[in-house]
Write an enzyme that holds these catalytic residues in place. Structure first.
Site, mmCIF file in Angstrom:
data_model
loop_
_atom_site.group_PDB
_atom_site.id
_atom_site.type_symbol
_atom_site.label_atom_id
_atom_site.label_comp_id
_atom_site.label_asym_id
_atom_site.label_seq_id
_atom_site.Cartn_x
_atom_site.Cartn_y
_atom_site.Cartn_z
ATOM 1 N N HIS A 277 28.563 46.174 35.699
ATOM 2 C CA HIS A 277 27.577 45.362 34.980
ATOM 3 C C HIS A 277 27.045 44.225 35.852
ATOM 4 C CE1 HIS A 277 30.372 42.015 33.829
ATOM 5 N NE2 HIS A 277 31.281 42.960 33.741
ATOM 6 N N ASP A 289 33.658 39.860 38.905
ATOM 7 C CA ASP A 289 33.294 40.363 37.566
ATOM 8 C C ASP A 289 31.819 40.121 37.323
ATOM 9 O OD1 ASP A 289 33.323 41.297 34.991
ATOM 10 O OD2 ASP A 289 34.339 39.550 34.150
ATOM 11 N N GLU A 323 27.133 43.083 29.622
ATOM 12 C CA GLU A 323 28.482 43.520 29.227
ATOM 13 C C GLU A 323 29.242 42.368 28.591
ATOM 14 O OE1 GLU A 323 32.767 44.064 29.372
ATOM 15 O OE2 GLU A 323 31.660 42.589 30.521
ATOM 16 N N GLU A 324 29.046 41.163 29.144
ATOM 17 C CA GLU A 324 29.938 40.059 28.784
ATOM 18 C C GLU A 324 29.791 39.567 27.351
ATOM 19 O OE1 GLU A 324 32.365 39.346 30.390
ATOM 20 O OE2 GLU A 324 32.035 39.575 32.540
ATOM 21 N N ASP A 349 34.938 47.884 36.705
ATOM 22 C CA ASP A 349 34.841 46.550 36.111
ATOM 23 C C ASP A 349 36.215 45.882 36.026
ATOM 24 O OD1 ASP A 349 33.831 44.281 34.943
ATOM 25 O OD2 ASP A 349 33.709 45.128 32.925
ATOM 26 N N HIS A 419 36.145 34.939 34.812
ATOM 27 C CA HIS A 419 35.336 34.078 33.938
ATOM 28 C C HIS A 419 35.496 32.591 34.248
ATOM 29 C CE1 HIS A 419 35.270 37.352 30.493
ATOM 30 N NE2 HIS A 419 34.835 37.786 31.662
HETATM 31 ZN ZN LIG Z 1 33.272 42.587 33.660
#
Ligand SMILES: [Zn+2]
Length: 456
Positions: A277, A289, A323-324, A349, A419
């Site tokens: 993503h 990510d 995606e998130e 991912d 994140h």
């Molecule tokens: Zn991800």
């Protein structure tokens, strides 16, 4: 060890003239594609092209939250790069995505002493009133603990200080903490960031509200500060904080799934899709990510083209959007391409660290084949194909019966950075990323070229 034994049993069976159909087919697949796999692995690991390309993506555009200008500029750049690489049918397919904006935010410890705390509002959270929410903190260790102390939670700011066990379990407090705290009458909720280790880096991520439950602001603090507040409470100290958040949700924004293809030579309408993503949270660089997943898949397809390895079926690389905080890209892709025959969907991912293999979701017959293909990846450490796997973006495709697999990597450090502002390119190793490219390229190529296809 197991693999060595399996192959010597096959060898003995061959010598003895014992031919089980499966063993014969497996040997044929491994033998048939050994040379191609060697070429792919050699080319993928000869340089650090993927790492350099990823560096350009994340340094140039930074993080890429859905609805941001940075994400769409990154999409333009990816599409231009795919076209330059000679991929075919390069295009962006429209997707409407949620548009949450963090705004300014802060958390101040007022009692028992003054301190600015590092924090990150959680994605989708509402704002505080303009002056902020000032309140006494109640630290709890679990949902059950909150229930037991529900009479103390009213009018307070609840902090869930829950140690990381595994992501699936601990993330419940990020996604559902605000609802549980609001039910107990809290005015805001905080969580200890979801991660096993910390160097004062708070971690953001998605959260949700529920119809009929008051929407209260929800934010993450560091492991260090959560532990400190917990100690203060145990000493019987009164803890007060001031939380300020300007977060808001704007109307949905226009985004895209971006893609390009290596068109199949015999069955171009049958597709192996792979990707990651393009969006990320609005912190760090979204390198791990999931910029790394997108670039690894993209490089895998570019490399096959460069090597002149054109499989029977089409290989399509996709950068899914959103995606998130919505998975709208994955769902839109499944809807837009419902009429096509997808042979296999592959997602990366989990961070592009040292690859270990793949987790596979599909039939037993297909599993036997992809497991055998995995043996071609033992040289890069990625030979283990295990049962059960997929990914958020390919989930909607898999629900329609398409076999899916996720790239499995050494995830030891993944949740240290996940994140947070620490998700930056330097956390990734150029050689490990190159091996991820090799693993994705070999798996995608062989499955796309199998004379009889991959059974459902
Ligand atoms: Zn991800």
């Amino acid at each position: 060890m197991t693999l060595l034994r399996a192959s010597s049993i096959l060898a003995l069976a061959a010598l003895a003239g014992v031919a089980t159909p499966r063993a014969a087919a497996s040997q044929t697949i491994a033998a048939e594609y050994r040379d191609a796999a060697r070429r792919i692995v050699a080319a993928a690991t000869a340089d650090h092209r993927a790492w350099e390309r990823l560096g350009e993506l994340v340094d140039r555009f930074g993080n890429r939250l859905s609805g941001s200008v940075a994400l769409e500029k990154a999409h333009d750049w990816i599409l231009a790069g795919m076209a330059e690489d000679g991929l075919r049918n390069v295009r962006g397919e429209p997707v409407m995505v949620p548009h949450w904006v963090r705004g300014r935010e802060s958390l101040e410890l007022l009692l028992p002493r003054a301190k600015q705390m590092r924090m990150l509002g959680l994605g989708g959270s509402v704002a505080t009133p303009p002056g902020g929410v000032r309140g006494e903190v109640l630290v709890v260790s679990s949902f059950a603990d909150l229930e037991a102390r529900a009479d103390e939670a009213r009018g307070r700011i609840v902090l869930f200080d829950v140690p990381f066990t595994d992501y699936g379990a601990t993330v419940q407090y990020r996604s559902g903490g605000a609802v549980a705290a609001a039910r107990a009458g809290a005015v805001a909720s905080l969580i200890r960031s979801v991660g096993p280790e910390s160097m004062q880096n708070p971690h953001t991520g998605g959260m949700r509200y529920e119809e009929g439950v008051e929407r209260i602001p929800h934010a993450a603090i560091t492991l260090e500060d959560a532990a400190m507040l917990h100690r203060m409470q145990e000493r019987g100290e009164r803890i007060e904080v001031l939380l300020r958040m300007e977060a808001r949700t704007l109307p949905d924004a226009q985004s895209r799934n971006v893609m390009g293809e290596l068109v199949g030579s015999e069955l171009p309408e049958e597709v192996v899709v792979l990707g990651g993503h393009t969006d990320s949270w609005d912190v760090g660089q979204g390198a791990m990510d999931d910029g790394g997943g997108v670039v690894a898949a993209w490089e895998a397809v570019r490399l096959l083209g460069e090597l002149g390895l054109r499989p029977r079926r089409t290989i399509r690389v996709v950068g899914w959007t959103n995606e998130e905080n919505g998975t709208r890209g994955g769902r839109q892709y499944a809807a837009d391409h419902a009429g096509e025959r997808h042979v296999l969907a592959i997602e990366s991912d989990g961070g592009v660290f040292a690859p270990l293999g793949f987790g596979f979701g599909g039939s037993d017959a297909a599993y036997e084949i992809v497991k055998e293909i995995g043996t071609l990846l033992e040289g890069v450490g990625a030979g283990a194909v295990t049962r059960g796997g997929g990914g958020a973006d390919i989930g909607p495709l898999m629900e329609t019966g398409v076999p899916g697999m996720g790239l499995e990597v050494d995830g030891t450090r993944y949740f240290w950075y996940h994140h947070s502002d620490a998700d930056t390119l330097d956390k990734l190793d150029p050689d490990e990323l190159a091996r991820c490219v090799a693993a994705l390229a070999v798996m995608a190529y062989v499955v796309a070229d199998l004379p009889e296809g991959l059974p459902r």
